[in-house]
Design a protein around this motif. Structure first.
Motif, PDB file in Angstrom:
ATOM      1  N   ILE B  35     -15.791 -16.900 -84.620  1.00 47.13           N
ATOM      2  CA  ILE B  35     -16.774 -17.276 -85.644  1.00 47.13           C
ATOM      3  C   ILE B  35     -16.821 -16.209 -86.727  1.00 47.13           C
ATOM      4  O   ILE B  35     -16.771 -16.494 -87.922  1.00 47.13           O
ATOM      5  CB  ILE B  35     -18.168 -17.459 -85.013  1.00 47.13           C
ATOM      6  N   VAL B  36     -16.882 -14.956 -86.288  1.00 48.12           N
ATOM      7  CA  VAL B  36     -16.963 -13.861 -87.252  1.00 48.12           C
ATOM      8  C   VAL B  36     -15.703 -13.821 -88.116  1.00 48.12           C
ATOM      9  O   VAL B  36     -15.763 -13.740 -89.352  1.00 48.12           O
ATOM     10  CB  VAL B  36     -17.173 -12.521 -86.513  1.00 48.12           C
ATOM     11  N   VAL B  37     -14.548 -13.912 -87.456  1.00 45.15           N
ATOM     12  CA  VAL B  37     -13.284 -13.850 -88.192  1.00 45.15           C
ATOM     13  C   VAL B  37     -13.201 -14.986 -89.203  1.00 45.15           C
ATOM     14  O   VAL B  37     -12.866 -14.796 -90.371  1.00 45.15           O
ATOM     15  CB  VAL B  37     -12.095 -13.891 -87.210  1.00 45.15           C
ATOM     16  N   GLN B  38     -13.576 -16.186 -88.739  1.00 47.85           N
ATOM     17  CA  GLN B  38     -13.492 -17.345 -89.632  1.00 47.85           C
ATOM     18  C   GLN B  38     -14.440 -17.205 -90.817  1.00 47.85           C
ATOM     19  O   GLN B  38     -14.111 -17.568 -91.934  1.00 47.85           O
ATOM     20  CB  GLN B  38     -13.810 -18.632 -88.866  1.00 47.85           C
ATOM     21  N   ALA B  39     -15.618 -16.665 -90.570  1.00 41.50           N
ATOM     22  CA  ALA B  39     -16.580 -16.518 -91.657  1.00 41.50           C
ATOM     23  C   ALA B  39     -16.059 -15.549 -92.704  1.00 41.50           C
ATOM     24  O   ALA B  39     -16.286 -15.727 -93.902  1.00 41.50           O
ATOM     25  CB  ALA B  39     -17.926 -16.029 -91.111  1.00 41.50           C
ATOM     26  N   ILE B  40     -15.325 -14.537 -92.241  1.00 35.77           N
ATOM     27  CA  ILE B  40     -14.835 -13.529 -93.195  1.00 35.77           C
ATOM     28  C   ILE B  40     -13.549 -13.990 -93.869  1.00 35.77           C
ATOM     29  O   ILE B  40     -13.376 -13.856 -95.086  1.00 35.77           O
ATOM     30  CB  ILE B  40     -14.619 -12.191 -92.460  1.00 35.77           C
ATOM     31  N   PHE B  41     -12.620 -14.535 -93.084  1.00 34.27           N
ATOM     32  CA  PHE B  41     -11.314 -14.934 -93.633  1.00 34.27           C
ATOM     33  C   PHE B  41     -11.229 -16.448 -93.668  1.00 34.27           C
ATOM     34  O   PHE B  41     -10.839 -17.075 -92.680  1.00 34.27           O
ATOM     35  CB  PHE B  41     -10.166 -14.371 -92.781  1.00 34.27           C
ATOM     36  N   PRO B  42     -11.557 -17.066 -94.787  1.00 29.85           N
ATOM     37  CA  PRO B  42     -11.614 -18.532 -94.853  1.00 29.85           C
ATOM     38  C   PRO B  42     -10.259 -19.184 -94.591  1.00 29.85           C
ATOM     39  O   PRO B  42     -10.194 -20.317 -94.140  1.00 29.85           O
ATOM     40  CB  PRO B  42     -12.108 -18.805 -96.271  1.00 29.85           C
ATOM     41  N   GLU B  43      -9.163 -18.458 -94.881  1.00 33.46           N
ATOM     42  CA  GLU B  43      -7.837 -19.055 -94.711  1.00 33.46           C
ATOM     43  C   GLU B  43      -7.288 -18.820 -93.319  1.00 33.46           C
ATOM     44  O   GLU B  43      -6.115 -19.046 -93.061  1.00 33.46           O
ATOM     45  CB  GLU B  43      -6.863 -18.461 -95.748  1.00 33.46           C
ATOM     46  N   PHE B  44      -8.111 -18.301 -92.416  1.00 35.44           N
ATOM     47  CA  PHE B  44      -7.640 -17.898 -91.097  1.00 35.44           C
ATOM     48  C   PHE B  44      -6.981 -19.055 -90.352  1.00 35.44           C
ATOM     49  O   PHE B  44      -6.001 -18.894 -89.651  1.00 35.44           O
ATOM     50  CB  PHE B  44      -8.811 -17.350 -90.295  1.00 35.44           C
ATOM     51  N   GLY B  45      -7.531 -20.262 -90.581  1.00 33.55           N
ATOM     52  CA  GLY B  45      -7.018 -21.442 -89.899  1.00 33.55           C
ATOM     53  C   GLY B  45      -5.539 -21.670 -90.169  1.00 33.55           C
ATOM     54  O   GLY B  45      -4.786 -22.149 -89.316  1.00 33.55           O
ATOM     55  N   SER B  46      -5.085 -21.303 -91.367  1.00 32.98           N
ATOM     56  CA  SER B  46      -3.655 -21.467 -91.648  1.00 32.98           C
ATOM     57  C   SER B  46      -2.910 -20.145 -91.447  1.00 32.98           C
ATOM     58  O   SER B  46      -1.862 -19.913 -92.042  1.00 32.98           O
ATOM     59  CB  SER B  46      -3.458 -22.005 -93.067  1.00 32.98           C
ATOM     60  N   GLY B  47      -3.488 -19.278 -90.657  1.00 30.89           N
ATOM     61  CA  GLY B  47      -2.777 -18.066 -90.261  1.00 30.89           C
ATOM     62  C   GLY B  47      -2.776 -16.975 -91.297  1.00 30.89           C
ATOM     63  O   GLY B  47      -1.940 -16.077 -91.284  1.00 30.89           O
ATOM     64  N   SER B  48      -3.725 -17.028 -92.232  1.00 30.96           N
ATOM     65  CA  SER B  48      -3.705 -16.027 -93.298  1.00 30.96           C
ATOM     66  C   SER B  48      -5.017 -15.262 -93.318  1.00 30.96           C
ATOM     67  O   SER B  48      -6.083 -15.826 -93.089  1.00 30.96           O
ATOM     68  CB  SER B  48      -3.492 -16.720 -94.643  1.00 30.96           C
ATOM     69  N   PHE B  49      -4.889 -13.963 -93.593  1.00 32.36           N
ATOM     70  CA  PHE B  49      -6.085 -13.149 -93.737  1.00 32.36           C
ATOM     71  C   PHE B  49      -6.436 -12.951 -95.208  1.00 32.36           C
ATOM     72  O   PHE B  49      -7.074 -11.990 -95.590  1.00 32.36           O
ATOM     73  CB  PHE B  49      -5.884 -11.783 -93.068  1.00 32.36           C
ATOM     74  N   ALA B  50      -5.968 -13.920 -96.060  1.00 34.94           N
ATOM     75  CA  ALA B  50      -6.175 -13.781 -97.490  1.00 34.94           C
ATOM     76  C   ALA B  50      -7.649 -13.963 -97.863  1.00 34.94           C
ATOM     77  O   ALA B  50      -8.416 -14.569 -97.118  1.00 34.94           O
ATOM     78  CB  ALA B  50      -5.334 -14.815 -98.246  1.00 34.94           C
ATOM     79  N   ALA B  51      -8.004 -13.432 -99.016  1.00 35.56           N
ATOM     80  CA  ALA B  51      -9.313 -13.626 -99.638  1.00 35.56           C
ATOM     81  C   ALA B  51     -10.486 -13.390 -98.695  1.00 35.56           C
ATOM     82  O   ALA B  51     -11.346 -14.249 -98.550  1.00 35.56           O
ATOM     83  CB  ALA B  51      -9.407 -15.035-100.253  1.00 35.56           C
ATOM     84  N   PRO B  52     -10.536 -12.217 -98.052  1.00 40.50           N
ATOM     85  CA  PRO B  52     -11.650 -11.982 -97.140  1.00 40.50           C
ATOM     86  C   PRO B  52     -12.979 -12.040 -97.885  1.00 40.50           C
ATOM     87  O   PRO B  52     -13.061 -11.633 -99.046  1.00 40.50           O
ATOM     88  CB  PRO B  52     -11.378 -10.579 -96.599  1.00 40.50           C
ATOM     89  N   PHE B  53     -13.973 -12.542 -97.239  1.00 41.26           N
ATOM     90  CA  PHE B  53     -15.345 -12.600 -97.744  1.00 41.26           C
ATOM     91  C   PHE B  53     -15.521 -13.522 -98.955  1.00 41.26           C
ATOM     92  O   PHE B  53     -16.620 -13.640 -99.474  1.00 41.26           O
ATOM     93  CB  PHE B  53     -15.872 -11.199 -98.119  1.00 41.26           C
TER      94      PHE B  53
END
Lengths: 363, 567
Positions: B35-53
């Motif tokens: 939950i925390v990771v997803q909230a911070i990294f919106p693109e996490f679902g597609s394997g990317s840590f882009a555009a945090p926050f």
């Protein structure tokens, strides 16, 4: 018969070397050295907080020491310096706990059989030895009962049966009688003493009750503030206490502060004369042993004392007396009736006094 | 004597320690982390840590969020007020006076604990809606009240006030016997001593139980979903559910809202824990002593009427409404004799029916959850009790974390964690995912029971086993486990009762086409087959309430006084 516990002859059931232990910054055990020959009982005696229970838990393995070594029956079980720290189950001990610690979900027989089960003994032998152990403590008839159905004394007998059933090289007693009432305690001490003698057990017996320790143990270690104050036979402890603290804890009698002036020794702050001390020095504490005092006796030294309080005991009348001209109290037992406020003359022999020199304080 | 930081020679089994750690990591830590990771990294679902926050602050600044959070707070506070108004007077009456039939009222007020709030809410809808049972009986309906924010607060207050009632009446009674009587000896009259002594001393207990009500109401899904949606009143829980179940699916938004909701619940629980553990003003606990209570005199009748009325509202009415709906052939037919029949039950329990399958699913899941959560709870509590230092703190924290995790948040975390495309194998889309969700939600119960039970065991019981030659694992299995078993069974029965009818996580993570009791009831009601849904609700109440009740009382009776922790 040798009474020296440090003697290296014969096999040692327990040998403790320079054992130390701290809780945080508080040092609860300091450089403890004890040896116990097989077939003998070591009493650990002291007020609460003196470290006796900690020492017992270190021997059992329920605690681990910071420094030092413990050997049980010739095997090193704890030696932090060389990384040895056997868990309790590898030490092959028997132990009797203050709160009995019988497992309430098992019958008496299952409780007693547990150590044998852990040793993977066959069912037939197990049963035989359980019956034998319960028989020894007089509870063979209770084998199928639940521990909760038994009285306190019976429960502690079961706990003792559990501790001896596997014939361990060392049995630990952790204040086993302190939860029982006085009469029961007195009978149980004798029972345990008989059992220890018959089975030739090696045991460590922790207690704060001096009469238990003196009755049961071949050697008693009087402990205070994490140290062994004196380790001696019961006889030596009573007759030759090594320090005022030991004398005080064993309630051997009245401790008086004494000073020497040009005329000889007096009780400090009074002009009460004392016989000559067997040593050089200016200040001392002197023990007036209770059993050396008798009212109207034939002793060469006399002492006036006022009866402060009397109390009837089954064995006679217990008196609290104030030494005339001082605040010091002595207690004696007498068979002749006296009343509060009476003045008695007590007598004693000079050689009965025990002197503890006080080192002159630097001013 | 043994301090917590000292090396003991009788450490607990390290096998159990690692089992507990691994279990808690999978069940609790993983969903939270995602939950925390997803909230911070919106693109996490597609394997990317882009555009945090990037979306985190956008969602936080979203007026929607303010609306949802505001509504959640309003609902929480309103429910607390309702619960307090309902509970405080009767708790005081129960504690200070001899209320006729007191034990009966106590038993009736226990029932709301056993009715899932969503079922009670559906019962209220059936009663108060236009042409509902109230209108059929009395000629008017209260639909405008029911479908309003106040209505939701009132219904949720009715579902939760018994929590406050039981805590408070017990506290009043204990304080009354211990302190208030002392006040009376020194000359205070009964009322004066109540206001000056009993009530102030009971304040921490009252506050703690009201905070619990607050936490329960902001975490609740069924009631706001059933009542609020009709009037467009959305709270965080329903907002989160919307973002996951309706297009466009907004996982980062759901994750951020979850964090907001968890912070609120966490704040409530922290405050509550602080109140309960504060030293200077300790909550008075213990058994109320028998004290002579006052007679009610002429007030006996009105007071009994009040108890009866509240018990009926909290317990009788929802159950009667459920039963009436289940037993009538058609809703429109109303409460006429010719309309009554067992048709709904026949259809529900007919061989091969969906209802029977859902019942079977829920019972199997409930039993499995109870066993696994019980075992994990026992192992965890044991590792915490035996543990030392930082390790113990981490384990303890992980095991109580789910307390402040609403079911909907657990569901979000589980979806985020186990629905990642890069996972080679995943329990997602299998019934096992429900198992993970239920265990996470309910783990604190067995942990709490086991911890209490372990603290009652003398240390020496295990020490005696170790000295007798048993290793740590065997000492646990042979000595510790059997001794805490009775209270573990109680905890597992509780877990079973709650898990087998859990609603929101089941709606969100159940595999497609997989029905549980709650999902079935919810869908039948949505599709207009209220009769079938309520028949299921009734069966669920019977199965998940009566069976555990019978089991618990049977166990109490069998182990009467012989085992610690049950009574």
């Amino acid at each position: 018969m040798t009474t020296n516990p440090i003697s290296m002859s014969g096999k040692h059931a327990l040998s403790v070397r320079s054992l130390s232990m701290s809780y945080g910054t508080e040092r609860v055990l300091n450089e403890i050295n004890v040896d116990l020959r097989a077939g003998q009982v070591l009493g650990l005696l002291g007020p609460s907080g003196c470290g006796k229970t900690t020492l017992l838990r270190l021997i059992s393995g329920l605690l681990l020491p910071d420094e030092g070594e413990i050997e049980i029956a010739g095997e090193k079980v704890a030696a932090p310096a060389v990384g040895i720290a056997l868990p309790p189950e590898k030490r092959g001990l028997g132990m009797v706990f203050q709160d009995y610690a019988l497992w309430p979900h098992m019958s008496v027989a299952r409780n007693v059989a547990f150590p044998l089960e852990m040793k993977r003994l066959g069912a037939v032998e197990r049963k035989e030895r359980v019956v034998k152990a319960l028989d020894r403590v007089g509870l063979a008839a209770m084998a199928e009962r639940r521990p909760s159905d038994l009285s306190g004394g019976q429960q502690q007998r079961v706990a003792i049966a559990r501790a001896i059933v596997a014939e361990p090289p060392l049995v630990l007693f952790d204040e086993p009688l302190s939860n029982l009432d006085r009469e029961l305690r007195e009978t149980m001490v004798e029972e345990i003493a008989d059992l220890v003698g018959e089975l030739n057990l090696s045991a460590v017996y922790v207690t704060h009750d001096q009469s238990e320790a003196l009755t049961l143990a071949n050697h008693v270690a009087v402990m205070r503030a994490g140290r062994i104050e004196q380790l001696a036979t019961p006889d030596d402890l009573v007759n030759q206490p090594k320090s005022p603290a030991v004398a005080d804890f064993l309630r051997l009698g009245c401790l008086l502060p004494a000073v020497k002036d040009s005329d000889g020794w007096t009780v400090k702050g009074t002009n009460l004369r004392l016989p000559a001390a067997p040593f050089d020095g200016a200040e001392a504490e002197v023990l007036l042993p209770e059993r050396a005092l008798s009212p109207n006796g034939s002793g060469t030294e006399k002492l006036q004392a006022e009866v402060v309080r009397t109390q009837m005991h089954s064995a006679g009348q217990a008196l609290s007396l104030r030494v005339s001209g001082t605040d010091h109290l002595i207690r004696i037992l007498t068979s002749t009736p006296v009343r509060s406020g009476e003045l008695l003359e007590l007598s004693f022999l000079p050689e009965d006094l025990r002197w503890f020199p006080v080192a002159a304080q630097a001013t | 004597m043994a301090g917590g930081s000292v090396a003991t020679g009788a450490e607990g089994s390290s096998f159990l320690k690692w089992t507990a750690t691994l279990g808690l990591l999978i069940v609790v830590a993983v969903p939270c982390l995602f939950i925390v990771v997803q909230a911070i990294f919106p693109e996490f679902g597609s394997g990317s840590f882009a555009a945090p926050f990037s979306l985190f602050f956008k969602t936080l600044a979203d007026p929607d969020l303010f609306g949802l959070a505001g509504n959640t707070l309003i609902l929480g506070v309103g429910t607390v007020v309702c619960a307090a108004i309902l509970a405080v007077p009767i708790a005081a009456l129960r504690a200070l006076f001899r209320v006729p039939g007191a034990l009966i009222w106590d038993a009736l007020l226990l029932v709301p604990f056993m009715i899932p709030p969503y079922i009670a809410a559906l019962g209220w809808i059936m009663t108060l809606q236009p042409r509902g049972y109230l209108e059929q009986v009395a000629g008017f309906n209260l639909a405008p009240l029911l479908f309003s924010v106040y209505g939701i607060m009132l219904i949720m207050g009715l579902n939760t006030f018994s929590v406050v009632y039981f805590v408070l009446s017990r506290t009043f009674e204990t304080i009354g016997a211990r302190y208030s009587d002392v006040g009376r000896v020194f000359g205070a009259g009964q009322w004066k001593s109540f206001w000056r002594i009993t009530f102030p001393l009971a304040m921490p207990g009252l506050a703690a139980s009201l905070l619990l009500v607050f936490a329960m109401s902001i975490e609740e899904y069924g009631t706001p979903a059933a009542l609020g949606r009709r009037i467009g009143f959305e709270v965080l829980v329903t907002g989160i559910e919307n973002r996951i179940s309706e297009w466009p699916i907004d996982l980062p938004g759901a994750a951020t809202l979850s964090l907001v909701l968890v912070s609120m619940a966490l704040a409530a629980f922290t405050l509550q824990r602080w109140l309960l553990t504060r030293r200077d003003y300790r909550i008075v606990s213990g058994k109320p002593q028998a004290s002579d209570k006052r007679r009610l005199g002429v007030w006996a009748l009105p007071v009994v009427a009040l108890f009866a009325f509240l018990s009926f509202l909290a317990t009788g009415l929802p159950i009667l409404a459920i039963l009436a709906t289940a037993l009538t052939r058609t809703i429109s037919g109303g409460l006429t004799p010719s309309n009554f029949g067992l048709d709904n039950f026949r259809e529900l329990l007919g061989s091969g029916s969906d209802g029977l399958v859902a019942l079977g699913n829920s019972l199997a899941l409930g039993v499995t959850t109870a066993l696994l959560a019980g075992l994990l709870g026992a192992i965890t509590a044991y590792s915490v009790v035996k543990g030392r230092g930082r390790f113990r703190i981490v384990l303890d924290a992980l095991s109580i974390t789910p307390n402040s995790l609403p079911g909907v948040v657990v569901a979000v975390g589980i979806i985020l964690a186990w629905n990642q495309p890069w996972l080679p194998v995943t329990p997602y889309n299998t019934p096992f995912i429900l198992l993970l969700a239920y265990i996470c939600i309910l783990l604190p119960q067995p942990v709490r029971y086991a911890t209490a039970s372990l603290h009652q065991l003398g240390d020496n019981l295990e020490a005696a086993a170790r000295v007798s030659g048993s290793g740590p694992l065997r000492a646990f299995v042979r000595i510790v486990l059997p001794l805490i078993l009775p209270s573990m069974v109680t905890a597992m029965i509780l877990v079973f009762a709650v898990a087998s009818r859990e609603l929101v996580a089941s709606l969100l993570v159940a595999p497609i086409g997989f029905q549980t009791i709650a999902v079935y009831i919810w869908q039948q009601f949505d599709q207009g087959s209220a009769g079938l849904g309520m028949a299921m609700a009734f069966c669920a109440l019977v199965i998940t309430t009566l069976i555990p009740l019978v089991l618990v009382s049977l166990m109490r009776w069998i182990s009467k006084g012989t085992v610690a922790g049950l009574n």
